[in-house]
Scaffold this motif. Structure first.
Motif, short mmCIF file in Angstrom:
data_model
loop_
_atom_site.label_atom_id
_atom_site.label_comp_id
_atom_site.label_asym_id
_atom_site.label_seq_id
_atom_site.Cartn_x
_atom_site.Cartn_y
_atom_site.Cartn_z
N LEU A 1 -83.21 -16.66 -43.41
CA LEU A 1 -82.02 -16.16 -44.09
C LEU A 1 -81.22 -15.18 -43.24
CD1 LEU A 1 -83.27 -15.49 -47.72
CD2 LEU A 1 -81.72 -17.26 -46.93
N LYS A 2 -81.83 -14.62 -42.24
CA LYS A 2 -81.18 -13.57 -41.45
C LYS A 2 -79.82 -14.00 -40.89
CE LYS A 2 -82.02 -10.60 -37.47
NZ LYS A 2 -82.98 -10.23 -36.44
N PRO A 3 -79.73 -15.10 -40.13
CA PRO A 3 -78.41 -15.50 -39.61
C PRO A 3 -77.43 -15.84 -40.73
CG PRO A 3 -80.15 -16.86 -38.65
CD PRO A 3 -80.78 -15.97 -39.66
N PHE A 4 -77.95 -16.44 -41.79
CA PHE A 4 -77.10 -16.80 -42.92
C PHE A 4 -76.50 -15.55 -43.57
CE2 PHE A 4 -76.65 -17.67 -47.50
CZ PHE A 4 -75.69 -18.68 -47.44
N ILE A 5 -77.34 -14.55 -43.79
CA ILE A 5 -76.88 -13.31 -44.43
C ILE A 5 -75.85 -12.62 -43.55
CG2 ILE A 5 -77.59 -10.98 -45.06
CD1 ILE A 5 -80.13 -12.20 -46.23
N LEU A 6 -76.09 -12.56 -42.24
CA LEU A 6 -75.14 -11.91 -41.34
C LEU A 6 -73.78 -12.62 -41.35
CD1 LEU A 6 -77.50 -11.11 -38.34
CD2 LEU A 6 -76.64 -9.52 -40.06
N ALA A 7 -73.81 -13.95 -41.32
CA ALA A 7 -72.56 -14.71 -41.34
C ALA A 7 -71.83 -14.56 -42.67
CB ALA A 7 -72.84 -16.18 -41.05
N ILE A 8 -72.58 -14.64 -43.76
CA ILE A 8 -71.98 -14.53 -45.09
C ILE A 8 -71.38 -13.14 -45.29
CG2 ILE A 8 -72.55 -14.44 -47.57
CD1 ILE A 8 -72.21 -17.23 -46.45
N HIS A 9 -72.04 -12.12 -44.77
CA HIS A 9 -71.53 -10.76 -44.94
C HIS A 9 -70.20 -10.58 -44.21
CE1 HIS A 9 -71.66 -6.58 -45.99
NE2 HIS A 9 -71.44 -6.25 -44.73
N ARG A 10 -70.10 -11.14 -43.01
CA ARG A 10 -68.82 -11.06 -42.29
C ARG A 10 -67.71 -11.73 -43.09
NH1 ARG A 10 -70.82 -13.79 -37.93
NH2 ARG A 10 -72.66 -12.63 -37.40
N GLU A 11 -68.02 -12.90 -43.65
CA GLU A 11 -67.04 -13.62 -44.47
C GLU A 11 -66.69 -12.83 -45.73
OE1 GLU A 11 -65.41 -16.58 -44.07
OE2 GLU A 11 -66.20 -16.67 -42.03
N ALA B 1 -68.31 -4.61 -52.61
CA ALA B 1 -68.01 -5.98 -53.04
C ALA B 1 -68.62 -7.00 -52.07
CB ALA B 1 -66.50 -6.18 -53.14
N ALA B 2 -68.51 -6.73 -50.77
CA ALA B 2 -69.08 -7.65 -49.77
C ALA B 2 -70.59 -7.68 -49.88
CB ALA B 2 -68.65 -7.22 -48.38
N LEU B 3 -71.20 -6.55 -50.14
CA LEU B 3 -72.65 -6.48 -50.27
C LEU B 3 -73.13 -7.27 -51.49
CD1 LEU B 3 -75.13 -5.13 -48.97
CD2 LEU B 3 -74.79 -3.22 -50.52
N GLN B 4 -72.41 -7.14 -52.60
CA GLN B 4 -72.78 -7.88 -53.81
C GLN B 4 -72.61 -9.38 -53.61
OE1 GLN B 4 -70.20 -6.02 -56.68
NE2 GLN B 4 -71.67 -4.38 -57.14
N ASP B 5 -71.50 -9.78 -52.99
CA ASP B 5 -71.28 -11.21 -52.74
C ASP B 5 -72.35 -11.77 -51.81
OD1 ASP B 5 -69.06 -11.16 -54.33
OD2 ASP B 5 -67.61 -11.13 -52.65
N THR B 6 -72.69 -11.02 -50.79
CA THR B 6 -73.71 -11.47 -49.84
C THR B 6 -75.06 -11.65 -50.52
OG1 THR B 6 -72.56 -10.31 -48.06
CG2 THR B 6 -74.83 -10.96 -47.64
N SER C 1 -79.15 -15.21 -52.47
CA SER C 1 -80.12 -15.54 -53.54
C SER C 1 -80.07 -17.03 -53.86
CB SER C 1 -79.82 -14.73 -54.79
OG SER C 1 -80.01 -13.37 -54.56
N ALA C 2 -78.87 -17.59 -53.90
CA ALA C 2 -78.73 -19.02 -54.20
C ALA C 2 -79.38 -19.86 -53.10
CB ALA C 2 -77.25 -19.37 -54.33
N THR D 1 -82.06 -8.92 -53.15
CA THR D 1 -81.39 -7.71 -53.63
C THR D 1 -80.37 -7.19 -52.62
OG1 THR D 1 -83.06 -6.24 -52.70
CG2 THR D 1 -83.45 -7.05 -54.93
N GLU D 2 -79.48 -6.38 -53.12
CA GLU D 2 -78.49 -5.74 -52.26
C GLU D 2 -79.18 -4.81 -51.26
OE1 GLU D 2 -75.79 -3.85 -54.92
OE2 GLU D 2 -75.34 -5.73 -55.92
N GLU D 3 -80.28 -4.22 -51.69
CA GLU D 3 -81.04 -3.34 -50.81
C GLU D 3 -81.58 -4.11 -49.60
OE1 GLU D 3 -84.90 -0.35 -50.95
OE2 GLU D 3 -84.40 -1.56 -52.69
#
Length: 124
Positions: free
Chosen positions: A13-23, A41-46, A51-52, A59-61
């Protein structure tokens, strides 16, 4: 896919989370959000999108820990790539005999005048 005891998401998930957070940051900026509101807002969306993909609650944490860890690692790599700039200092020359002698006479004169001052006051 369980979470590690340190609270970081799975390695896949690491690369996915980093890319999604930038978006998500770009999307928040496009919506007109700025500052802390955009970051939240970006943290919640990420977290929601991660999670999906993970099939479990991310979690956001967990997302924040991953982002901070990556930011620290990037700073370390940048720091190691550049050599530290050390200011060039001239070697300090030893004081001349004249200066040393002058300082000694000034110091001795101060000591003598201080003691003479006390003695002078006592005589009056």
């Amino acid at each position: 896919m369980p979470t590690s005891p340190h609270g970081s998401p799975d390695r896949g998930l690491k690369p996915f989370i980093l890319a999604i957070h930038r978006e998500a940051l770009e999307t928040a900026a496009a919506k007109g959000l700025t500052g802390t509101l955009a970051q939240v807002a970006a943290l919640q969306d990420t977290a929601s999108l991660a999670s999906a993909k993970a099939g479990r609650l991310v979690t956001e944490e967990e997302v924040m820990r991953l982002l901070l860890r990556e930011r620290r690692a990037r700073k370390i790599h940048e720091a190691m790539g550049t050599a530290p700039v050390v200011p060039v200092r001239k070697p300090v020359a030893a004081p001349s005999r004249f200066r040393l002698g002058r300082w000694r006479t000034v110091a001795m004169g101060m000591a003598l005048s201080a003691s003479a001052g006390l003695a002078g006051k006592a005589r009056l």
